[in-house]
Design an enzyme around this catalytic site. Structure first.
Site, PDB file in Angstrom:
ATOM      1  NE  ARG A   1      -4.207  -1.649   2.145  1.00  0.00           N
ATOM      2  CZ  ARG A   1      -5.216  -1.845   1.296  1.00  0.00           C
ATOM      3  NH1 ARG A   1      -5.429  -1.010   0.308  1.00  0.00           N
ATOM      4  NH2 ARG A   1      -6.014  -2.886   1.449  1.00  0.00           N
TER       5      ARG A   1
ATOM      6  NE  ARG B   1      -7.647   5.757   3.284  1.00  0.00           N
ATOM      7  CZ  ARG B   1      -8.271   5.531   4.430  1.00  0.00           C
ATOM      8  NH1 ARG B   1      -8.697   6.546   5.162  1.00  0.00           N
ATOM      9  NH2 ARG B   1      -8.459   4.306   4.868  1.00  0.00           N
TER      10      ARG B   1
ATOM     11  NE  ARG C   1      -9.578   7.436  -2.729  1.00  0.00           N
ATOM     12  CZ  ARG C   1     -10.806   7.804  -2.397  1.00  0.00           C
ATOM     13  NH1 ARG C   1     -11.285   8.950  -2.811  1.00  0.00           N
ATOM     14  NH2 ARG C   1     -11.578   6.993  -1.689  1.00  0.00           N
TER      15      ARG C   1
ATOM     16  CE1 TYR D   1     -12.431  -7.807   1.595  1.00  0.00           C
ATOM     17  CE2 TYR D   1     -11.036  -9.390   0.447  1.00  0.00           C
ATOM     18  CZ  TYR D   1     -11.196  -8.415   1.410  1.00  0.00           C
ATOM     19  OH  TYR D   1     -10.132  -8.050   2.186  1.00  0.00           O
TER      20      TYR D   1
ATOM     21  CG  ASP E   1      -9.625  -3.122  -4.526  1.00  0.00           C
ATOM     22  OD1 ASP E   1      -9.293  -2.555  -3.475  1.00  0.00           O
ATOM     23  OD2 ASP E   1     -10.319  -4.155  -4.555  1.00  0.00           O
TER      24      ASP E   1
END
Lengths: 344, 344
Positions: free
Chosen positions: A27, A31, A40, A153, A76
């Site tokens: 990652r 963020r 973003r 998921y 993703d």
């Protein structure tokens, strides 16, 4: 003038000699970085994934900002499931949601095998763009989820605490679940092969939830669709299998046909290496929360990580994705301490 | 007429010979049962915990309904933290919330050492009531959380995905966190000792989140406050240490001064026994989601569990709490298949 070529990561993947241990961060386009957040701010998560110029931009940010030894495509793992026909929503602060989860054999009819060039072309465009822009500066990693983790998921409809729909299905109708996993594997082969064609120089498969199963059930349920992918990709680029919470599965995954095993922080790499033997490079595995500590402690942990990994080929990384609350300065301290080497 | 006395569970805890393997189920007084839900409909979670007659009522339900070989007090591991002065809320569907989490050394001033008889007397009243009502029918288990696991909720302010506040503190200020853990251990000693005085015939310590730490950090951070409790309770009643997600810690916890080790479903009990040696009884460890499968499969898994546990003292249980979506009929099938024994 051509830029210098840094292929430390690829050589470590292949088990070749390297001058120093390469490092990247799961990652790393994320963020925690103000530069990422600035991009973003103007665009939602899925649009960012689907706009090759923007995906490439955030993929490149940590190469400059942290000086890592590899780039990993911003994307993703769930994108191919959307391409298979399942609506996918990223609600702010809620993580991924599949409003119509797949929970029974009858639901499989709603899935189709996509033309990946058509439905996931934005991923391959981003990879081509990145290879041009990187020009060998560092290698470019593509990735996907394992069928088991993708199914978790899709069946739960998002993240889950107990994974009762997925696991319940595995006890109730193992053949039906096997069909779902095989269907996901088929699309994954097409998707990951196209990533390689578009320039991905290594492929990481994320098995975030593989550790939910014991070894016997992992072998029976999760292994066949995973091996379908690994066999299809064999002989192309280095393959990395990353498992989270899989301490009880290390002896089981040791024979997977991959060049690199990525692990979380729960065991020192020396212990992992004792269990899996000498045939693979290891990737990892500093606790991501260690980067929330003081810089001197981060440096100490980085040197300890180098010592733990010294028994064979090692690619330094965290044991899980970098946390949003991490400061760029602390992430950089980790990268620098690794790149200095054990004596630095 | 006096009722028959079933002390299989206590004898198995002590490693004594038993005619058959005893069985109980974590969260056996819980939402899967319509009888439990009927009580819960009229009263919120904390009120149920704090009303001895009601807590005793739901504690007894599974003794009749499932025929399990032990009762475990209906309560919550977080109650002593509320007694230490931290407001605790159970919001429907949200799990526990501490609106004012403890995240820094300065926050420790808000905690006090409670008079447990005064603030947690309802727990001891329920235990006394239960011992009278059970009259030896089955043994009564008391319980608490380990300091590490209790701290995880108190520091995060509830459940967490990455436990970044707890783990971040552990890297930033290990001495401050050690002080919190020791404070929790002190109250736990008073709380669990009073449970024993009130009639608890065994104590289970839940270490739901112990597996977040590697062995070196578990030993440094989580072990000292846990051992403080175990040493204080030594020589009283059988002690059970339950760890979730702790496959990498088994060799580490093998020397804890407890009579029973409880584990989750991720490793067969035979493998656990090989790692920890012969000194302890094992408790567990069927995957709770196996009870969502068909009855024939539940029976098969129960027999397999008996075979896996046969190398030493064994108390059959699930590897984690029973899920709310489980049917009573399936829970009963598990209990019966265990009680029939391997040949049944």
């Amino acid at each position: 003038m051509s830029q210098p070529v840094n292929d430390l990561f690829l050589r470590a993947c292949r088990g070749e000699a390297v001058e120093r241990v390469p490092v990247w961060i799961m990652r790393q386009a994320g963020r925690y970085s103000p530069r990422f957040r600035a991009v973003r701010e103007n665009v939602d998560f899925l649009t960012l994934c689907k706009t090759p110029e923007l995906a490439a931009e955030v993929t490149l940010q940590p190469i400059d900002e942290l000086g890592v030894d590899a780039a990993i495509l911003f994307a993703d793992i769930l994108l191919p499931l959307e391409a298979m026909g399942k609506e996918l929503i990223f609600a702010p602060g809620k993580g991924p949601i599949f409003p119509r989860p797949v929970r029974r054999r009858e639901d499989l009819a709603e899935l189709h095998r996509p033309d990946v060039e058509e439905s996931l072309g934005y991923v391959f465009d981003a990879l081509r763009l990145l290879r041009r822009e990187l020009a060998g500066r560092v290698p470019l990693i593509g990735f996907g989820g394992t069928p088991w983790t993708l199914a978790s998921y899709l069946v739960e409809g998002g993240t889950s605490k107990h994974f009762e729909h997925l696991l319940g299905w595995s006890w109730r109708d193992p053949e039906g679940l096997a069909e779902l996993l095989d269907t996901i594997a088929e699309t994954s082969v097409a998707y990951l092969s196209a990533q390689i064609d578009a320039g991905a120089q290594a492929i990481q498969l994320f098995d975030t939830w593989g550790g939910l199963l014991d070894a016997e059930r992992w072998n029976r349920i999760a292994r066949p669709p995973l091996e379908k992918i690994l066999h299809a990709l064999a002989g192309t680029v280095p393959l990395i299998y990353y498992i989270q919470g899989g301490a009880h599965l290390l002896a089981t995954v040791a024979d997977l046909p991959v060049q690199v095993l990525g692990v979380d922080w729960r065991q020192p790499l020396s212990a992992v290496r004792r269990i899996i033997g000498p045939g693979k490079a290891l990737q990892g595995n500093l606790d991501p929360t260690a980067l929330l500590g003081p810089v001197e402690e981060i440096r100490r942990q980085a040197k300890r990580l180098l010592a733990e990994g010294a028994g064979g080929p090692h690619i330094a990384n965290l044991g899980h994705g970098i946390l949003p609350m991490t400061s760029v300065e602390h992430a950089r301290a980790f990268v620098e301490a690794i790149q200095e080497g054990p004596a630095g």
